[in-house]
Design a protein around this motif. Structure first.
Motif: not given
Length: 260
Positions: A240-260
């Protein structure tokens, strides 16, 4: 973690277009979803918007993976199979040609809503990151909220596209089952190497989108590296062309993954 180093002589977990005819029995879910994909991407009457994908299909540079698990559990067997296949694909992709991509189809199941599919995609990408033994490429920022961030696996930046049965108006992102496409970043670098080539290609894609979809092109589409562009917004476009939500991850690695 999966070893994404040199590949053994074991059969590849994915198939080429030419391999499919004798391997997928008529009426199987694999053949049904592949035939739908092939019909859509090769139609001369209703040209598919992604000209890079069309070229890859025509020249048999795409590879196809069929995962029997529905992918509702983002950290289950589906992620194991996908990680193994993606690691091998990244290692072999340049030998397939300049338009190589890996298309992963998941067994059809209950049709979910748009946001459930978005969460499923991010759950799988996070699961892949946990299974990746290779270091994050030095030239790619670790933080997702950066213009140069891209999903990476086995040391290779990879653009991700998600198609789902919940997409109706945005037909370019519709599939009869949950589907992920992985396009190595170098595919775009070769095709869009100059300003003129990039402008011509993007203009052609947008013209096709106008005719193909039932709504205008998403405002989240943009050129990689542009200050206002975020790659993660383009992986999953809503209906529906709504703005995409923020990515659920600030980083995407097992060692430094930080969930927003």
């Amino acid at each position: 973690m999966f070893d994404t180093g040199p590949m053994s002589a074991a059969p590849a977990p994915y198939l080429s277009r030419d391999d499919l005819a004798g391997r997928l029995p008529a009426g199987s879910w694999q053949r049904v979803v592949y035939d739908e994909f092939a019909t859509t991407i090769s139609s001369p009457v209703r040209p598919f918007p992604c000209v890079f994908g069309v070229k890859g299909f025509e020249t048999d540079q795409l590879r196809y993976l069929f995962i029997d698990d529905e992918a509702a559990d983002p950290d289950g067997p589906a992620a194991d199979r996908l990680a193994a296949a993606l690691g091998r694909f990244v290692a072999e992709a340049r030998s397939f040609g300049p338009h190589a991509s890996l298309v992963a189809f998941f067994r059809p199941g209950r049709v979910a809503g748009i946001e459930e599919y978005r969460a499923r995609m991010w759950g799988l990408l996070a699961a892949l990151a946990r299974r990746d033994a290779a270091p994050w490429p030095a030239e790619i920022p670790a933080g997702t909220d950066e213009p140069l961030w891209e999903f990476c696996f086995a040391g290779e930046p990879v653009f991700v596209v998600c198609n789902t049965p919940a997409h109706i108006a945005r037909q370019s992102r519709r599939s009869s089952t949950f589907m992920l496409t992985f396009q190595p970043r170098w595919v775009f670098d070769k095709i869009l190497g100059t300003e003129q080539a990039a402008a011509t290609s993007f203009a052609k894609v947008r013209r096709r989108l106008v005719a193909f979809d039932m709504l205008p092109a998403s405002p989240d589409l943009g050129r990689y590296g542009a200050p206002e562009t975020r790659e993660h917004r383009q992986y999953f476009l809503d209906d529906a062309n709504r703005p995409a939500p923020a990515c659920p991850f600030a980083r995407l690695r097992d060692t430094d993954a930080e969930v927003v």
